[in-house]
Write an enzyme that holds these catalytic residues in place. Structure first.
Site, PDB file in Angstrom:
ATOM      1  N   LYS A 158     -50.037  48.586  27.975  1.00  0.00           N
ATOM      2  CA  LYS A 158     -51.439  48.876  29.017  1.00  0.00           C
ATOM      3  C   LYS A 158     -51.527  47.474  29.204  1.00  0.00           C
ATOM      4  CE  LYS A 158     -53.062  52.527  25.965  1.00  0.00           C
ATOM      5  NZ  LYS A 158     -53.807  53.561  25.187  1.00  0.00           N
ATOM      6  N   HIS A 208     -58.442  64.684  22.229  1.00  0.00           N
ATOM      7  CA  HIS A 208     -59.128  63.330  22.508  1.00  0.00           C
ATOM      8  C   HIS A 208     -60.275  63.546  21.746  1.00  0.00           C
ATOM      9  CE1 HIS A 208     -60.888  60.994  26.169  1.00  0.00           C
ATOM     10  NE2 HIS A 208     -61.181  60.448  25.102  1.00  0.00           N
ATOM     11  N   ASN A 290     -66.159  52.613  26.105  1.00  0.00           N
ATOM     12  CA  ASN A 290     -66.699  52.784  27.712  1.00  0.00           C
ATOM     13  C   ASN A 290     -68.531  52.559  27.091  1.00  0.00           C
ATOM     14  OD1 ASN A 290     -64.920  54.682  28.973  1.00  0.00           O
ATOM     15  ND2 ASN A 290     -65.032  55.927  27.741  1.00  0.00           N
ATOM     16  N   ARG A 292     -71.501  53.005  28.806  1.00  0.00           N
ATOM     17  CA  ARG A 292     -72.774  53.354  29.700  1.00  0.00           C
ATOM     18  C   ARG A 292     -72.470  54.655  29.422  1.00  0.00           C
ATOM     19  NH1 ARG A 292     -67.089  54.877  31.491  1.00  0.00           N
ATOM     20  NH2 ARG A 292     -66.977  56.745  31.500  1.00  0.00           N
ATOM     21  N   ARG A 338     -67.532  71.092  33.751  1.00  0.00           N
ATOM     22  CA  ARG A 338     -68.328  70.252  35.063  1.00  0.00           C
ATOM     23  C   ARG A 338     -67.763  71.363  35.653  1.00  0.00           C
ATOM     24  NH1 ARG A 338     -66.448  64.433  33.600  1.00  0.00           N
ATOM     25  NH2 ARG A 338     -66.714  63.580  31.582  1.00  0.00           N
TER      26      ARG A 338
HETATM   27  C1  MV4 Z   1     -52.925  56.752  24.771  1.00  0.00           C
HETATM   28  C2  MV4 Z   1     -52.010  58.291  24.616  1.00  0.00           C
HETATM   29  C3  MV4 Z   1     -51.083  57.693  23.787  1.00  0.00           C
HETATM   30  N1  MV4 Z   1     -50.713  57.062  22.832  1.00  0.00           N
HETATM   31  N2  MV4 Z   1     -52.140  55.601  23.847  1.00  0.00           N
HETATM   32  C4  MV4 Z   1     -54.919  57.677  28.621  1.00  0.00           C
HETATM   33  C5  MV4 Z   1     -56.245  56.954  29.533  1.00  0.00           C
HETATM   34  C6  MV4 Z   1     -56.733  56.122  28.727  1.00  0.00           C
HETATM   35  N3  MV4 Z   1     -57.774  55.992  28.696  1.00  0.00           N
HETATM   36  C7  MV4 Z   1     -55.764  56.098  27.645  1.00  0.00           C
HETATM   37  N4  MV4 Z   1     -54.585  56.997  27.573  1.00  0.00           N
HETATM   38  C8  MV4 Z   1     -53.996  57.609  26.823  1.00  0.00           C
HETATM   39  N5  MV4 Z   1     -53.590  56.056  26.017  1.00  0.00           N
HETATM   40  C9  MV4 Z   1     -51.058  56.316  22.753  1.00  0.00           C
HETATM   41  N6  MV4 Z   1     -51.236  54.577  22.128  1.00  0.00           N
HETATM   42  C10 MV4 Z   1     -51.974  59.078  25.672  1.00  0.00           C
HETATM   43  C11 MV4 Z   1     -53.062  58.625  26.510  1.00  0.00           C
HETATM   44  C12 MV4 Z   1     -53.276  59.761  27.970  1.00  0.00           C
HETATM   45  C13 MV4 Z   1     -54.831  60.372  27.521  1.00  0.00           C
HETATM   46  C14 MV4 Z   1     -55.405  59.858  26.656  1.00  0.00           C
HETATM   47  C15 MV4 Z   1     -57.076  60.788  26.228  1.00  0.00           C
HETATM   48  C16 MV4 Z   1     -57.010  61.875  27.089  1.00  0.00           C
HETATM   49  C17 MV4 Z   1     -55.828  62.216  28.227  1.00  0.00           C
HETATM   50  C18 MV4 Z   1     -54.841  61.762  28.562  1.00  0.00           C
HETATM   51  C19 MV4 Z   1     -53.944  61.648  29.388  1.00  0.00           C
HETATM   52  C20 MV4 Z   1     -52.760  61.330  29.523  1.00  0.00           C
HETATM   53  C21 MV4 Z   1     -52.345  60.101  28.369  1.00  0.00           C
END
Ligand code: MV4
Length: 452
Positions: A158, A208, A290, A292, A338
């Site tokens: 990342k 999430h 975030n 905001r 939404r």
């Molecule tokens: C991750 C993950 C799986 N494992 N990190 C996507 C957006 C960013 N905010 C972080 N994200 C993710 N991080 C780890 N270690 C999977 C995602 C992710 C995701 C996270 C939240 C909502 C939707 C998503 C869709 C794809 C991947």
């Protein structure tokens, strides 16, 4: 308290901020682009000033013009809403240096929590759970390979400056990791001017979960419990709800308290959201913060009775939070859909144009946050969200039932919207049972049952 604030945003969030200001006896000034000259929210503001042409780069992102508008109108504070300049630490600093209160955190706190590496390091100190991975940005690829071996594949690369899914690479072996580090670095350097990347364990299937927090300038910070945002498509949330269904109370309480501890440690003043992923066994891992107000803040308002936007304005003026943690509890369940001007049958293509028919729903526990009206022409230049339908009920089943009724009543035409899609999703068993993960909507959309 302020007597006049400037709103550096448009659409439903501009209207939401006008309403919060009015409830506090504060006048509001809106800035707008030529594309928004007939925006219905402008009529609710006390003043409106055109700051440029339709492209955001020529209007809503023009810091110089926003500051000039604040000067001309004798505004005392600037609310950035979400998107545009809301998480821009430079903008927060320019507001302050120009003599305007920024309705949000200090630029320092924003930068500290906005950088995912420094945020994660702070989280480790406050007992906020994070994914195992590199402690800092990767300097030596060989060290990163060793870390990946010790935590086990798959891992995810990342960008420290990333967010919302940009600049990420999943690696399932060492070859993919070496490639992923290089390509993520290049993408991050090009997109954010900051090529720092880090790695952490990759979680395949997750929910999430996010925590609403608010701090003031007197060292207080509270959490307003959590939201579930698992119903998403391509990093765009479709449905949010509060509280998160089916989560163990004890684990929930630990995580929400750790989120408040994190922003307290950052000396954070204003509203923020601490995002987590939750695995099958209800283990939590922080993703990012975030800095905001978020689109989905109304579900939190419905279950806690707290006006998050009014609270933002209060703390920005130097007042303490109007609530203590012990005053805050969860009442019932809230769901938000939404409403986007998009055609789900054509790849969610944005729909611009005239709204000729607009019949909003009503009834117990129904709230509509929208700037749209009959006769409103949706411009093609901005986000396709034209409103948010929020329902509240004593429990989740009642909230779902109320959402079905509200979506059935809600008639919009001739432009296409996501209303019918939401209505079908309300009948989808995995949603009803909250047996879902962040990819379930994308899988469902492949099924015939999802089609109109
Ligand atoms: C991750 C993950 C799986 N494992 N990190 C996507 C957006 C960013 N905010 C972080 N994200 C993710 N991080 C780890 N270690 C999977 C995602 C992710 C995701 C996270 C939240 C909502 C939707 C998503 C869709 C794809 C991947």
């Amino acid at each position: 308290m302020f007597s006049r604030i400037l709103i550096a945003n448009r659409g439903e969030i501009a209207l939401r901020i006008i309403r919060a200001a009015k409830s506090l006896g504060i006048e509001s000034v809106c800035v707008y682009s030529t594309a928004d000259a007939h925006g219905p929210w402008l009529q609710q503001a006390d003043q409106a000033i055109c700051i440029g042409d339709a492209p955001s780069a020529d209007s809503y992102l023009r810091i110089d013009r926003i500051i000039s508008a604040a000067e001309i109108t004798n505004s005392e504070a600037i609310h950035p809403g979400y998107g545009f300049l809301a998480e821009n630490a430079h903008f927060a600093e320019v507001c302050k240096d120009s003599g305007f209160a920024f309705i949000g955190p200090s630029s320092e706190a924003m930068a500290l929590l906005g950088d995912k590496v420094s945020c994660k390091n702070l989280a480790r100190k406050t007992g906020t759970p994070v994914f195992p991975g590199t402690d800092d940005a990767i300097e030596d690829t060989e060290e990163a390979v060793e870390v990946a071996q010790s935590i086990g594949y798959p891992v995810i690369v990342k960008a420290a400056a990333g967010g919302g899914g940009r600049g990420m690479r999943i690696a399932r072996d060492e070859t993919q990791l070496r490639e992923g580090i290089e390509s993520a670095r290049q993408e991050a350097a090009a997109a954010f001017g900051d090529g720092r990347v880090y790695i952490e364990k990759f979680l395949e299937q997750a929910r999430h979960f996010e925590v609403q927090v608010i701090g003031d300038s007197h060292g207080n910070a509270v959490h307003l419990f959590e939201r579930d945002c698992t119903s998403q498509r391509r990093h765009q949330k479709l449905i949010e709800e509060a509280p998160a269904p089916g989560v163990d109370r004890k684990k929930r309480d630990q995580v929400v308290e750790s989120a408040a501890a994190l922003i307290r440690r950052a000396n954070y003043s204003g509203a923020a959201t601490v995002e987590f992923l939750m695995d099958h066994d209800q283990n939590f891992f922080m993703l990012e913060v975030n800095t905001r107000v978020q689109v989905e803040h109304p579900v939190t308002e419905m279950i806690t009775g707290i006006d998050v936007v009014a609270e933002q304005i209060r703390v920005a003026s130097g007042e303490p939070l109007s609530v203590k943690q012990s005053d805050i509890s969860v009442n019932g369940h809230a769901i938000e859909c939404r409403i986007n001007a998009e055609d789900p049958d054509r790849g969610f293509m944005p729909q611009a144009g005239l709204i000729e028919d607009w019949r909003p729903p009503g009834g117990p526990g129904v709230r509509l946050d929208s700037h749209a009206t009959v006769g409103y022409r949706i411009p093609p230049n901005y986000d396709s969200m034209i409103g948010k339908l929020i329902v509240h009920g004593p429990d989740r089943a009642t909230a779902i039932a109320r959402m079905r009724c509200a979506l059935d009543e809600f008639t919009v035409g001739p432009i296409r919207t996501t209303i019918p899609l939401h209505r079908r999703l309300m009948d989808y068993q995995p949603f009803i049972d909250a047996r879902f993960d962040i990819h379930y909507v994308e899988r469902w959309l492949e099924e015939p049952a999802a089609q109109a």
